[in-house]
Design a protein around this motif. Structure first.
Motif, PDB file in Angstrom:
ATOM      1  N   GLY A  17      16.835   5.152 -52.080  1.00 49.66           N
ATOM      2  CA  GLY A  17      16.559   3.724 -52.006  1.00 49.66           C
ATOM      3  C   GLY A  17      17.663   2.932 -51.341  1.00 49.66           C
ATOM      4  N   THR A  18      18.664   3.618 -50.818  1.00 47.06           N
ATOM      5  CA  THR A  18      19.739   2.942 -50.085  1.00 47.06           C
ATOM      6  C   THR A  18      19.815   3.512 -48.673  1.00 47.06           C
ATOM      7  N   TYR A  19      20.413   2.742 -47.767  1.00 52.52           N
ATOM      8  CA  TYR A  19      20.497   3.145 -46.361  1.00 52.52           C
ATOM      9  C   TYR A  19      21.431   4.330 -46.149  1.00 52.52           C
ATOM     10  N   GLY A  20      22.356   4.535 -47.069  1.00 50.53           N
ATOM     11  CA  GLY A  20      23.318   5.611 -46.882  1.00 50.53           C
ATOM     12  C   GLY A  20      22.814   6.975 -47.298  1.00 50.53           C
ATOM     13  N   CYS A  21      21.693   7.040 -47.981  1.00 51.00           N
ATOM     14  CA  CYS A  21      21.172   8.307 -48.491  1.00 51.00           C
ATOM     15  C   CYS A  21      20.729   9.228 -47.353  1.00 51.00           C
ATOM     16  N   HIS A  22      21.172  10.474 -47.389  1.00 46.26           N
ATOM     17  CA  HIS A  22      20.774  11.485 -46.398  1.00 46.26           C
ATOM     18  C   HIS A  22      19.633  12.320 -46.980  1.00 46.26           C
ATOM     19  N   ALA A  23      18.462  11.704 -47.091  1.00 43.20           N
ATOM     20  CA  ALA A  23      17.324  12.355 -47.733  1.00 43.20           C
ATOM     21  C   ALA A  23      16.828  13.566 -46.936  1.00 43.20           C
ATOM     22  N   ASP A  24      16.774  13.448 -45.605  1.00 38.56           N
ATOM     23  CA  ASP A  24      16.281  14.570 -44.795  1.00 38.56           C
ATOM     24  C   ASP A  24      17.127  15.820 -45.004  1.00 38.56           C
ATOM     25  N   GLU A  25      18.434  15.650 -45.025  1.00 32.29           N
ATOM     26  CA  GLU A  25      19.328  16.791 -45.226  1.00 32.29           C
ATOM     27  C   GLU A  25      19.146  17.386 -46.617  1.00 32.29           C
ATOM     28  N   LEU A  26      18.941  16.521 -47.611  1.00 35.47           N
ATOM     29  CA  LEU A  26      18.735  17.015 -48.975  1.00 35.47           C
ATOM     30  C   LEU A  26      17.425  17.785 -49.083  1.00 35.47           C
ATOM     31  N   ILE A  27      16.376  17.307 -48.393  1.00 34.83           N
ATOM     32  CA  ILE A  27      15.106  18.032 -48.379  1.00 34.83           C
ATOM     33  C   ILE A  27      15.308  19.427 -47.792  1.00 34.83           C
ATOM     34  N   THR A  28      16.043  19.493 -46.705  1.00 32.31           N
ATOM     35  CA  THR A  28      16.322  20.789 -46.080  1.00 32.31           C
ATOM     36  C   THR A  28      17.024  21.718 -47.064  1.00 32.31           C
ATOM     37  N   TYR A  29      17.994  21.172 -47.789  1.00 34.38           N
ATOM     38  CA  TYR A  29      18.719  21.990 -48.775  1.00 34.38           C
ATOM     39  C   TYR A  29      17.787  22.461 -49.887  1.00 34.38           C
ATOM     40  N   LEU A  30      16.990  21.542 -50.444  1.00 33.72           N
ATOM     41  CA  LEU A  30      16.088  21.912 -51.540  1.00 33.72           C
ATOM     42  C   LEU A  30      15.079  22.949 -51.086  1.00 33.72           C
ATOM     43  N   ASN A  31      14.654  22.872 -49.813  1.00 37.40           N
ATOM     44  CA  ASN A  31      13.717  23.861 -49.287  1.00 37.40           C
ATOM     45  C   ASN A  31      14.345  25.238 -49.112  1.00 37.40           C
ATOM     46  N   SER A  32      15.667  25.303 -49.151  1.00 38.55           N
ATOM     47  CA  SER A  32      16.352  26.578 -48.891  1.00 38.55           C
ATOM     48  C   SER A  32      16.725  27.333 -50.156  1.00 38.55           C
ATOM     49  N   ILE A  33      16.498  26.724 -51.330  1.00 42.00           N
ATOM     50  CA  ILE A  33      16.945  27.372 -52.576  1.00 42.00           C
ATOM     51  C   ILE A  33      15.793  27.520 -53.560  1.00 42.00           C
ATOM     52  N   GLN A  34      15.957  28.467 -54.474  1.00 41.94           N
ATOM     53  CA  GLN A  34      15.017  28.679 -55.569  1.00 41.94           C
ATOM     54  C   GLN A  34      15.840  28.852 -56.840  1.00 41.94           C
ATOM     55  N   PRO A  35      16.284  27.746 -57.443  1.00 47.12           N
ATOM     56  CA  PRO A  35      17.140  27.847 -58.629  1.00 47.12           C
ATOM     57  C   PRO A  35      16.324  27.986 -59.913  1.00 47.12           C
ATOM     58  N   LYS A  36      16.904  28.663 -60.906  1.00 43.50           N
ATOM     59  CA  LYS A  36      16.277  28.701 -62.219  1.00 43.50           C
ATOM     60  C   LYS A  36      16.436  27.349 -62.912  1.00 43.50           C
ATOM     61  N   LYS A  37      17.575  26.711 -62.658  1.00 41.06           N
ATOM     62  CA  LYS A  37      17.844  25.387 -63.217  1.00 41.06           C
ATOM     63  C   LYS A  37      18.343  24.470 -62.100  1.00 41.06           C
ATOM     64  N   LEU A  38      17.775  23.269 -62.036  1.00 40.05           N
ATOM     65  CA  LEU A  38      18.233  22.246 -61.104  1.00 40.05           C
ATOM     66  C   LEU A  38      18.722  21.069 -61.933  1.00 40.05           C
ATOM     67  N   ILE A  39      19.995  20.729 -61.770  1.00 38.51           N
ATOM     68  CA  ILE A  39      20.586  19.643 -62.548  1.00 38.51           C
ATOM     69  C   ILE A  39      20.837  18.460 -61.626  1.00 38.51           C
ATOM     70  N   LEU A  40      20.197  17.345 -61.940  1.00 37.59           N
ATOM     71  CA  LEU A  40      20.366  16.101 -61.188  1.00 37.59           C
ATOM     72  C   LEU A  40      21.380  15.271 -61.967  1.00 37.59           C
ATOM     73  N   ASN A  41      22.624  15.290 -61.522  1.00 34.69           N
ATOM     74  CA  ASN A  41      23.713  14.754 -62.338  1.00 34.69           C
ATOM     75  C   ASN A  41      24.021  13.285 -62.039  1.00 34.69           C
ATOM     76  N   GLY A  42      22.999  12.445 -62.140  1.00 34.31           N
ATOM     77  CA  GLY A  42      23.207  11.003 -62.096  1.00 34.31           C
ATOM     78  C   GLY A  42      23.146  10.367 -60.725  1.00 34.31           C
ATOM     79  N   ASP A  43      22.770   9.100 -60.697  1.00 35.34           N
ATOM     80  CA  ASP A  43      22.680   8.287 -59.481  1.00 35.34           C
ATOM     81  C   ASP A  43      21.753   8.914 -58.441  1.00 35.34           C
ATOM     82  N   ILE A  44      20.647   9.447 -58.914  1.00 35.34           N
ATOM     83  CA  ILE A  44      19.660  10.023 -57.996  1.00 35.34           C
ATOM     84  C   ILE A  44      18.845   8.897 -57.365  1.00 35.34           C
ATOM     85  N   ILE A  45      18.244   8.051 -58.210  1.00 36.16           N
ATOM     86  CA  ILE A  45      17.581   6.839 -57.732  1.00 36.16           C
ATOM     87  C   ILE A  45      18.540   5.677 -57.962  1.00 36.16           C
TER      88      ILE A  45
END
Length: 303
Positions: A17-45
């Motif tokens: 929701g901010t202009y500085g967020c690199h969402a495309d790069e994060l999507i690429t990263y998430l598409n490259s991994i298959q974790p058993k646990k994914l921890i979103l450690n704050g300030d996601i939105i």
């Protein structure tokens, strides 16, 4: 190429929701991994700076990817931070494989990991929230200016430059703050017999052993997806800091056809995944377009 299977992945400070967020790069990263646990450690939105006029399809796609991972068996822990503190009222809530919490303690191969965002150590947030929010707006403007500077540098064939890092590294107070943050986290982890302490908040990725007179622990910080584009990964009983700009895998790309996806298409694509995901969509995180307005209104009301 198959996705990398890892035990735990930790990301923080995405600031959707901010202009500085690199969402495309994060999507690429998430598409490259298959974790058993994914921890979103704050300030996601970033509810502090949330603006319903700016929430691009790529930002929505990040949420869709996370929900999709949960629907396929990944345990997702959403740990609240200061920029998404409104979600703290839903702490200990579970929605399928997604759990919301203020902190998390995990046992990994016989060792204990203490995971929290880290804003509890920030005096400005605890005592002068308005000042912290003002600083957040200033940081967002700085990132916008930095984006323009880097665009100009790219046109000239020169390397990217980080204005905020330059300022932080040149201000003794900022360096002292980071050092105090890491020391406080390490001291408390040792005092409570944790082997790992994992934070976000300060946008400084790090893996370092910390010692005092009472013992030692491994301090880890997941960094951010605004400047550093980093994550933490745990596999084979070892932690490492993942740097997108150095470690990205070329076979994984952002889905071009999803860049034009609107809210209705996003919801339709998610609801096809079944009843479990429908339950998730009823949550305040991603229900329908009016819920985005709800987040905005609640954030303004808190101000």
């Amino acid at each position: 190429m198959k996705k990398r299977k890892i035990e735990v992945a930790v990301i923080s400070d995405v600031h959707l929701g901010t202009y500085g967020c690199h969402a495309d790069e994060l999507i690429t990263y998430l598409n490259s991994i298959q974790p058993k646990k994914l921890i979103l450690n704050g300030d996601i939105i970033d509810i502090w700076q949330f603006n319903k006029r700016y929430f691009p399809p790529s930002h929505l796609k990040v949420l869709k990817n996370i929900i999709g991972m949960a629907s396929k068996g990944t345990e997702v822990f959403y740990i609240t931070g200061n920029h998404d503190e409104m979600l703290r009222k839903f702490s200990e809530t579970s929605m399928g494989n997604i759990k919301i919490a203020n902190k998390l303690i995990l046992e990994l191969d016989g060792k204990k990991a203490w995971i929290f965002h880290g804003d509890v150590f920030d005096v400005s947030i605890q005592n002068a929230k308005w000042l912290a929010k003002l600083g957040g707006y200033g940081y967002n403007i700085l990132i916008l200016i930095n984006s323009f500077v880097n665009w100009c540098l790219a046109k000239m064939g020169r390397e990217r430059y980080s204005l905020s890092k330059r300022i932080k590294n040149g201000v003794k107070g900022a360096i002292k703050y980071v050092n105090n943050f890491e020391k406080t986290a390490g001291d408390l982890a040792i005092e409570n017999d944790y082997d790992y302490v994992i934070c976000g908040h300060i946008h400084q990725p790090k893996k370092e052993y910390y010692e005092n007179n009472s013992g030692s622990c491994l301090y880890l910080n997941s960094g951010d997806w605004v400047e550093n584009l980093t994550a933490l990964e745990y596999s084979f009983k070892r932690w490492r800091v993942y740097y997108y700009n150095h470690d990205k895998l070329s076979p994984f790309f952002v889905d071009e056809d999803l860049k034009e996806m609107d809210m209705n298409e996003l919801i339709a694509s998610i609801t096809d995944k079944g009843a479990e995901t429908e339950e998730i969509l009823k949550s305040p995180i991603l229900k329908k377009e009016n819920d985005l307005n709800f987040l905005d209104d609640q954030s303004m009301a808190q101000d």
